[in-house]
Design an enzyme around this catalytic site. Sequence first.
Site, PDB file in Angstrom:
ATOM      1  CG  HIS A 159      -4.652   3.876   2.785  1.00  0.00           C
ATOM      2  ND1 HIS A 159      -5.827   4.709   3.640  1.00  0.00           N
ATOM      3  CD2 HIS A 159      -4.651   2.782   2.353  1.00  0.00           C
ATOM      4  CE1 HIS A 159      -7.204   4.177   3.744  1.00  0.00           C
ATOM      5  NE2 HIS A 159      -6.653   2.687   3.139  1.00  0.00           N
ATOM      6  CG  HIS A 184      -8.189  -0.509   0.011  1.00  0.00           C
ATOM      7  ND1 HIS A 184      -9.006  -0.071   0.040  1.00  0.00           N
ATOM      8  CD2 HIS A 184      -7.168   0.194   0.958  1.00  0.00           C
ATOM      9  CE1 HIS A 184      -9.342   0.354   2.243  1.00  0.00           C
ATOM     10  NE2 HIS A 184      -8.118   0.462   1.993  1.00  0.00           N
ATOM     11  CD  GLU A 190      -2.640  -0.776   2.431  1.00  0.00           C
ATOM     12  OE1 GLU A 190      -2.492   0.283   2.932  1.00  0.00           O
ATOM     13  OE2 GLU A 190      -3.611  -1.809   2.659  1.00  0.00           O
ATOM     14  CG  ASP A 241      -8.777   1.506   5.949  1.00  0.00           C
ATOM     15  OD1 ASP A 241      -7.729   1.778   6.141  1.00  0.00           O
ATOM     16  OD2 ASP A 241      -8.910   1.604   5.187  1.00  0.00           O
TER      17      ASP A 241
END
Lengths: 136, 95
Positions: free
Chosen positions: A82, A84, A27, A95
Site C-alpha cells: 500500500h 503512504h 492510498e 498498519d
Amino acid sequence: MTGESFLLPAEMAQEIIEHSLAETPRECCGLIAGADGVAERLYRLHNLAPGTELYEIDPQQLLDLEFKTLPAQGWEVVAIYHSHPHSPARPSSTDIALAGWPDAVYLICTLEDRENPGIRGFTIRDGEVSELVIRS
Amino acid sequence: MSVTVQVLIPTPLRRFTGGQAKVEATGATLSEVLDSLDAQHPGFSERVREDDGQIRRFVNVFVNGTNARDLAGADTALKSGDEVGIIPAMAGGAE
C-alpha cells in the site's frame, strides 16, 4: 517465506510506484502472489476505505484470490502493498494493529518526496515489526 | 439432522487446522459453526469473533460468496453444503 531480504522484481517495484501515483491522494493497495516467497504476479486491488489516510483491500477480491485464483496457480500471498502519500515508508500504528497476515511481506511505498518515491518492506507479526532488505 | 458445511481456511489461520485449507464443520448458524471449529481447533474462534460473539471488524466471513455482514452476521442461518470462507482483512493506514 520471509528471510532477511525480499526479492522485488524491478518491474513490480515500478508498478507499485505507478499505482501509488495514480491513486494519490488516496492510498493504493494490492498484493503480490507467488510460491516459496518468490514474487510471480502483482494484483492491483480496490481500496474500499474512505478518505485518504486508510486502506482496506476489497475482501471480495481477496476471497477469490485466496481460495480460487492463487491456489489454481500453486501460488499464495507473498506480499501486500500500500502507499503512504504524505508520510514515510514505515508501518503506522494502524498498519501494525491491523496486520493479519504474518507470513506476508508488507511493502509500503512513500510519495512523501514525489520526485523520489521509495519502497520498504517489513514483516509484522503479533505487533512486532522487522524490516527486510529489498533486492531487485 | 445436523447441518454440515465446508469452511475455507485462509493461510494465516491454517496453523490452527494443521495446515488444512478446507475443513468440515457442523452448525445451523455461522456462530454454531465457529463454535464447532473452535472445539476441533482450540483458539480458532477468537481470531474471528469478538468477545460478544460478533465477527471481528477486520475479519470477513462469506457464506456462498456473500459477506455475512450483508446477511445476519454471526447469526446467519446455514444449510448443509454451504461454503463458508474466512478472510482476515488486509488493511491499515498512514495515521
